[in-house]
Design a protein around this motif. Structure first.
Motif, PDB file in Angstrom:
ATOM      1  N   GLU A 157      50.690  32.780  28.494  1.00 61.13           N
ATOM      2  CA  GLU A 157      51.953  33.471  28.730  1.00 61.13           C
ATOM      3  C   GLU A 157      51.848  34.918  28.264  1.00 61.13           C
ATOM      4  N   LEU A 158      52.219  35.850  29.186  1.00 61.11           N
ATOM      5  CA  LEU A 158      52.165  37.280  28.895  1.00 61.11           C
ATOM      6  C   LEU A 158      53.572  37.870  29.003  1.00 61.11           C
ATOM      7  N   SER A 159      53.848  38.872  28.198  1.00 58.54           N
ATOM      8  CA  SER A 159      55.156  39.534  28.244  1.00 58.54           C
ATOM      9  C   SER A 159      54.976  41.041  28.197  1.00 58.54           C
ATOM     10  N   GLU A 160      56.076  41.773  28.469  1.00 59.27           N
ATOM     11  CA  GLU A 160      56.090  43.238  28.487  1.00 59.27           C
ATOM     12  C   GLU A 160      55.044  43.780  29.453  1.00 59.27           C
ATOM     13  N   LEU A 161      55.028  43.189  30.659  1.00 61.75           N
ATOM     14  CA  LEU A 161      54.029  43.551  31.665  1.00 61.75           C
ATOM     15  C   LEU A 161      54.423  44.827  32.409  1.00 61.75           C
ATOM     16  N   ARG A 162      53.420  45.539  32.869  1.00 59.04           N
ATOM     17  CA  ARG A 162      53.617  46.736  33.688  1.00 59.04           C
ATOM     18  C   ARG A 162      52.688  46.667  34.901  1.00 59.04           C
ATOM     19  N   HIS A 163      52.853  47.603  35.833  1.00 61.15           N
ATOM     20  CA  HIS A 163      52.037  47.590  37.048  1.00 61.15           C
ATOM     21  C   HIS A 163      51.598  49.019  37.358  1.00 61.15           C
ATOM     22  N   ASP A 164      50.326  49.326  37.007  1.00 58.00           N
ATOM     23  CA  ASP A 164      49.815  50.688  37.180  1.00 58.00           C
ATOM     24  C   ASP A 164      48.513  50.756  37.979  1.00 58.00           C
ATOM     25  N   PHE A 165      47.857  49.624  38.245  1.00 59.53           N
ATOM     26  CA  PHE A 165      46.676  49.640  39.103  1.00 59.53           C
ATOM     27  C   PHE A 165      46.681  48.362  39.938  1.00 59.53           C
ATOM     28  N   ASN A 166      46.077  48.463  41.132  1.00 56.72           N
ATOM     29  CA  ASN A 166      46.169  47.359  42.097  1.00 56.72           C
ATOM     30  C   ASN A 166      44.930  46.473  42.139  1.00 56.72           C
ATOM     31  N   SER A 167      43.796  47.023  41.722  1.00 56.38           N
ATOM     32  CA  SER A 167      42.565  46.230  41.720  1.00 56.38           C
ATOM     33  C   SER A 167      41.517  46.987  40.929  1.00 56.38           C
ATOM     34  N   VAL A 168      40.376  46.322  40.674  1.00 63.50           N
ATOM     35  CA  VAL A 168      39.272  46.980  39.975  1.00 63.50           C
ATOM     36  C   VAL A 168      38.161  47.276  40.964  1.00 63.50           C
ATOM     37  N   VAL A 169      37.336  48.231  40.607  1.00 61.21           N
ATOM     38  CA  VAL A 169      36.206  48.624  41.446  1.00 61.21           C
ATOM     39  C   VAL A 169      34.924  48.188  40.744  1.00 61.21           C
ATOM     40  N   ALA A 170      34.121  47.374  41.417  1.00 69.38           N
ATOM     41  CA  ALA A 170      32.860  46.895  40.825  1.00 69.38           C
ATOM     42  C   ALA A 170      31.997  48.093  40.419  1.00 69.38           C
ATOM     43  N   PRO A 171      31.271  47.964  39.297  1.00 64.40           N
ATOM     44  CA  PRO A 171      31.039  46.752  38.510  1.00 64.40           C
ATOM     45  C   PRO A 171      32.058  46.498  37.388  1.00 64.40           C
ATOM     46  N   SER A 172      33.254  47.150  37.448  1.00 62.96           N
ATOM     47  CA  SER A 172      34.284  46.862  36.449  1.00 62.96           C
ATOM     48  C   SER A 172      34.616  45.374  36.491  1.00 62.96           C
ATOM     49  N   MET A 173      35.010  44.828  35.335  1.00 64.88           N
ATOM     50  CA  MET A 173      35.289  43.405  35.236  1.00 64.88           C
ATOM     51  C   MET A 173      36.782  43.167  35.042  1.00 64.88           C
ATOM     52  N   LEU A 174      37.366  42.358  35.934  1.00 62.71           N
ATOM     53  CA  LEU A 174      38.757  41.953  35.805  1.00 62.71           C
ATOM     54  C   LEU A 174      38.822  40.752  34.872  1.00 62.71           C
ATOM     55  N   TRP A 175      39.621  40.856  33.799  1.00 61.06           N
ATOM     56  CA  TRP A 175      39.729  39.777  32.825  1.00 61.06           C
ATOM     57  C   TRP A 175      40.942  38.891  33.068  1.00 61.06           C
ATOM     58  N   ALA A 176      42.069  39.488  33.465  1.00 60.25           N
ATOM     59  CA  ALA A 176      43.289  38.694  33.630  1.00 60.25           C
ATOM     60  C   ALA A 176      44.154  39.301  34.726  1.00 60.25           C
ATOM     61  N   SER A 177      44.943  38.427  35.368  1.00 65.21           N
ATOM     62  CA  SER A 177      45.877  38.854  36.406  1.00 65.21           C
ATOM     63  C   SER A 177      47.110  37.972  36.328  1.00 65.21           C
ATOM     64  N   ILE A 178      48.136  38.342  37.086  1.00 61.06           N
ATOM     65  CA  ILE A 178      49.378  37.563  37.117  1.00 61.06           C
ATOM     66  C   ILE A 178      49.799  37.361  38.559  1.00 61.06           C
ATOM     67  N   GLU A 179      50.713  36.428  38.754  1.00 62.55           N
ATOM     68  CA  GLU A 179      51.356  36.241  40.041  1.00 62.55           C
ATOM     69  C   GLU A 179      52.650  35.486  39.801  1.00 62.55           C
ATOM     70  N   SER A 180      53.643  35.734  40.694  1.00 59.27           N
ATOM     71  CA  SER A 180      54.924  35.052  40.597  1.00 59.27           C
ATOM     72  C   SER A 180      55.585  35.100  41.956  1.00 59.27           C
ATOM     73  N   ALA A 181      56.826  34.640  42.013  1.00 66.69           N
ATOM     74  CA  ALA A 181      57.536  34.644  43.289  1.00 66.69           C
ATOM     75  C   ALA A 181      57.744  36.060  43.811  1.00 66.69           C
ATOM     76  N   THR A 182      57.772  37.034  42.913  1.00 71.06           N
ATOM     77  CA  THR A 182      57.991  38.426  43.330  1.00 71.06           C
ATOM     78  C   THR A 182      56.758  39.284  43.164  1.00 71.06           C
ATOM     79  N   VAL A 183      55.668  38.704  42.680  1.00 68.13           N
ATOM     80  CA  VAL A 183      54.441  39.471  42.443  1.00 68.13           C
ATOM     81  C   VAL A 183      53.324  38.878  43.296  1.00 68.13           C
ATOM     82  N   PRO A 184      52.594  39.708  44.035  1.00 71.46           N
ATOM     83  CA  PRO A 184      51.512  39.169  44.868  1.00 71.46           C
ATOM     84  C   PRO A 184      50.418  38.548  44.013  1.00 71.46           C
ATOM     85  N   PRO A 185      49.728  37.542  44.530  1.00 73.59           N
ATOM     86  CA  PRO A 185      48.655  36.885  43.761  1.00 73.59           C
ATOM     87  C   PRO A 185      47.589  37.876  43.322  1.00 73.59           C
ATOM     88  N   GLY A 186      47.118  37.674  42.104  1.00 70.48           N
ATOM     89  CA  GLY A 186      45.999  38.483  41.618  1.00 70.48           C
ATOM     90  C   GLY A 186      46.359  39.877  41.187  1.00 70.48           C
TER      91      GLY A 186
END
Length: 893
Positions: free
Chosen positions: A735-764
């Motif tokens: 469970e995560l709180s105080e979330l923000r949205h400032d980037f849409n994806s990572v560019v390899a070789p950067s590593m994505l560690w965590a993501s969220i999704e909900s009824a109003t948030v697109p997957p990933g």
């Protein structure tokens, strides 16, 4: 009501009587609502000896001509019977009566024009030369004249019921007596030279010279006008709601009062002044400057930026600095360097050509060199050129070489006395001699335990555990670009790595007392002495023995906590998490420049500062300012959210990039993305290429489920670890709180560690990622690491920590799931160690100084890696053409 007065008694009412008697010596006065006519004694005086004059009056005669005054005169002089008296002359001289009696008057029923004697007639008596009483006109009369109508140009005493214009003596006219030179009783008596009776007492009129009401006085003259206040004078009375010509405002429109005292239509105000809006003030249209602008001599200017009105009206900015332009910044006069020039110590220089500031301020070229726009290429060396066939080495340009991992049997790297060359392994020495062979292939002497965070509760994975066969050296100061293993010292004899749950089992441990054991994760290090290790059995260690140190040198001088620079942010109190993982409060302080000596040193956020350590805590700009910025002292730096975006310049960002490229570790949250996106102007930021940034988008739900990316080993380990420490009951979720949205994806070789999704948030939708530095270089040459969290880790309950003193802002209680996630990332961020190969006991290692290196990696000749230091920009390792030596690549011989 009209009235008639016959002095000293009231006269007869001429409106009803058909006949009247005029007594000798009487004075007649006629008044109406707007005028008065006085008939002095003698005007119609009977001749001496006559008691009365009787006139028969025709019915309705009093209304003749529509003017009561004129009618009265007409009545008096239209009598059907005129009685001439033969008595002695009257002693009373008056208008219309001569001093001589009318004893021989010629009575004519019609006209008596050009009469040369005393004349009485019912018609005209124009040009009469004697006393004349006429029923009609007596124009150009040269004597005493009485006329029923006109007596114009009369040269003596004249009485007329209509006009007596240009009269030169005593005049009485029923209407006009203009240019009168003597006594006048008339409506109009312009240029009257004597008595004026121009109005009826109590009547009113509008004063022609002002907007006021005149009231006729008891003497028949107009009094002083009483001004109509906020009204108009119409018909002799104040009326309406305003004074004609007055103006007023209706919002931003102006209204003008008309002649009737009523406001006219509102006219919207307009203005041609730039940066201003039209307004109406005190009935007049004007302008008011927009917010942020000031009225300077009728123009709206921004005093923060206006060159001619900088900080105050009329303050003009100028500069004597060469290659610079005057500027107004924040209401203060300053200057900016022209395009192609850079500010260096108060001067504007061309870093492309200036040998004293070649590519950067203060970067001087060797004497005789020129500053070139073309970089000098460093030519890396090879293992063959060095003569190495084993172990690591440096390529002279900041890169690392791998000259071979193994040597033939019974040989070791440098074992024959030649650095980097496989040679015979000498006999076992030191603790090697205390290793024991145990009966059976699966039996050995072991030491086991679990490595914990300083709190002794949370296990740590990927920690190197080893028994040193030599002296453990202090970990070097300042940031360094050491690849994995460069900070490991003491010639490990046996080693292993902890599992995800922090457990380890070390085999073939030397037997005896006071056996040294090292636990190391990056620059976190704990050194203990095991009191006794029994042969061919397991020695279990306690949590107290295997927890990372809570303070520097806690149980051994070689115990180490990474030196951390910590910027406090007003809405993300990350520093509190460091307390919860077990770092002692005594290890927090101000920076060294302010007298601090702790391992976690505070700086206040530049825009939204959080908690301070003391009143001396400096602003974060000290981290990147000056020729020797503070940031290069630290192993790790933290940039938590400051509740707002405070953009950074290209120069500021470059200091942070250089720090990461030199091996520094960076942890940032939310608005601290200002270090990851392109600057406000100038060169692009390499960090910006590690993700697809689209900052300050709509916030996701305040609290939602985070999904750990388990597609790579470290991500899978994190998911498992979170379950082990009780941060989640669902593997891979938290469970995560105080979330923000400032980037849409990572560019390899950067590593994505965590993501969220909900009824109003697109997957990933990404929330946390990391990348290695320098960005874009081969992995073998990368030594720095950066982690970005798009959520607040430690939201203060009060909403802000600004103004507090550490640790007052920190909440009590156990570590939350979200704090545990941060804890894992902090230890992972600092780690980069591998199990080094066992050294050959007889190899004499070399040093960086012995090889003439001051930068980059180098081999010690015995199979180990040395870190010879990093270069300050713009210098690069080998940039000046000398391998392993810092030099400016833009300086050309």
């Amino acid at each position: 009501m009209d009235s008639y007065r016959h002095g000293p008694r009231p006269g007869p009412d001429l409106r009803t009587k058909s006949e009247m008697t005029i007594a000798a010596g009487s004075v007649w006065e006629y008044r109406s609502s707007d005028s008065r006519l006085r008939i002095p004694a003698g005007l119609l005086e009977p001749t001496a000896g006559c008691a009365v004059m009787v006139c028969s009056i025709g019915a309705g005669a009093a209304r003749r001509g529509g003017n009561p005054m004129k009618s009265l005169v007409l009545i008096l002089f239209s009598c059907l019977t005129m009685v001439a008296c033969s008595s002695a002359p009257s002693t009373t001289e008056g208008v219309g009566t001569s001093s001589a009696a009318l004893t021989s008057a010629t009575v004519v029923a019609g006209d008596c024009n050009s009469c040369t004697g005393d004349c009485v007639c019912t018609g005209n008596c124009n040009s009469c030369t004697q006393n004349c009483n006429c029923g009609k006109n007596a124009n150009s009369c040269t004597a005493y004249c009485t006329a029923g109508q006109n007596a114009n140009s009369c040269t003596a005493n004249c009485t007329a019921c209509e006009n007596a214009n240009s009269c030169t003596a005593n005049c009485t006219a029923g209407h006009n007596a203009n240019a009168c030179k003597s006594g006048c009783s008339v409506d109009n008596a312009n240029v009257c030279g004597a008595i004026m009776e121009v109005c009826a007492p109590g009547t009113t009129r509008c004063d022609p010279s002002s907007n006021g009401v005149d009231t006729c006085t008891s003497t028949g003259s107009w009094g002083t006008a009483a001004a109509c206040i906020n009204q108009a004078c119409v018909g002799g009375a104040c009326t309406g709601v305003c004074a004609p010509g007055a103006t007023q405002c209706s919002g931003d429109s102006a209204e003008t009062c008309g002649s009737t005292g009523a406001w006219g239509s509102a006219v919207a105000c307009t203005t041609s002044v730039a940066n201003a809006g039209a307004t109406c003030t005190s009935g007049a249209c004007g302008f008011v400057c927009n917010s942020g602008y000031t009225d300077c001599n009728g123009a709206c200017v921004d005093e923060q930026t206006d060159l001619n009105n900088c900080g105050a009206c009329g303050t003009v900015c100028s500069t004597a600095i060469a290659d610079a332009t005057a500027a107004c910044v924040s209401s203060a006069c300053t200057f900016t360097c022209n395009s192609g020039y850079t500010l260096c110590n108060g001067a504007c220089v061309d870093e492309l050509t200036d040998p004293n500031n070649c590519s950067a301020c203060g970067a001087s070229c060797p004497t005789g060199d020129t500053c070139s726009t073309t970089t000098q290429t460093c030519v890396p060396t090879t293992c063959a050129a060095l003569g190495y066939n084993c172990g690591p080495a440096g390529d002279g340009c900041g890169g690392q070489l791998d000259c071979g991992d193994t040597c033939p049997a019974n040989e070791g790297c440098g074992g024959g006395g030649t650095p980097g060359v496989c040679g015979p392994v000498p006999p076992c020495t030191n603790l090697c001699q205390q290793q024991r062979a145990c009966p059976g292939s699966n039996i050995t002497t072991t030491v086991s335990g679990t490595v914990y965070a300083p709190n002794g509760t949370d296990p740590l994975n990927n920690v190197l555990v080893y028994v040193p066969n030599g002296t453990v050296e202090p970990i070097g100061a300042n940031v360094s670009c050491g690849q994995c293993g460069s900070d490991v010292s003491g010639s490990p004899l046996v080693s292993t790595m902890t599992a995800v749950d922090g457990t380890f089992s070390l085999s073939n441990v030397p037997v005896g007392t006071n056996i040294p054991l090292v636990m190391q994760s990056g620059r976190w290090r704990r050194v203990i002495s095991i009191p006794s290790v029994a042969s061919c059995t397991n020695t279990a260690l306690t949590a107290a023995q295997t927890s990372m140190p809570s303070s520097e040198g806690m149980g051994n001088p070689m115990d180490n906590i990474p030196l951390m620079g910590f910027v406090t942010g007003t809405v993300d109190a990350l520093e509190c998490v460091l307390l919860k993982i077990g770092i002692a409060q005594s290890q927090f302080s101000d920076p060294a420049a302010q007298g601090g000596s702790g391992r976690v040193r505070f700086y206040l956020g530049e825009g939204g500062p959080g908690s301070k350590y003391s009143p001396s805590t400096p602003v974060e700009t000290q981290l990147w300012s000056g020729t020797t910025p503070d940031i290069n002292q630290y192993d790790m730096v933290y940039f938590p959210c400051q509740a707002g975006e405070y953009p950074k310049t290209a120069a500021e960002q470059q200091v942070i990039v250089n720090y990461a490229n030199a091996g520094g570790r960076i942890f940032a949250t939310h608005y601290s993305y200002v270090w990851f996106i392109n600057p406000t102007s100038g060169a692009t930021n390499p960090f910006a290429t590690t993700a697809v940034w689209d900052v300050d988008q709509a916030d996701p739900p305040l609290t939602t489920t985070g999904f750990i990316n388990q597609s790579f080993t470290d991500g899978a380990n994190l998911a498992t670890w979170l379950g082990d420490v009780g941060a989640t009951t669902t593997p891979g979720e938290i469970e995560l709180s105080e979330l923000r949205h400032d980037f849409n994806s990572v560019v390899a070789p950067s590593m994505l560690w965590a993501s969220i999704e909900s009824a109003t948030v697109p997957p990933g939708l990404p929330t946390m990622y990391s990348f290695q530095t320098p960005v874009g270089t081969p992995a073998a040459q990368q030594c720095g690491r950066t982690v970005f969290n798009d959520f607040h880790v430690e939201e203060p309950s009060s909403g802000s920590t600004e103004g507090t003193t550490f640790p007052a802002e920190c909440p009590a209680g156990t570590t939350t799931p979200q704090e545990k996630l941060l804890e894992y990332m902090l230890f992972d961020l600092s780690s980069c160690v591998v199990v080094p190969p066992p050294p050959t006991p007889n190899c004499t290692s070399t040093t960086c100084a012995a090889q003439g290196f001051n930068c980059g990696p180098a081999g010690d000749g015995c199979g180990n890696l040395l870190n010879c230091g990093s270069c300050s920009a713009p210098d690069t390792c080998g940039g000046g053409g000398q391998p392993g030596i810092c030099g400016n690549p833009y300086c050309a011989p």
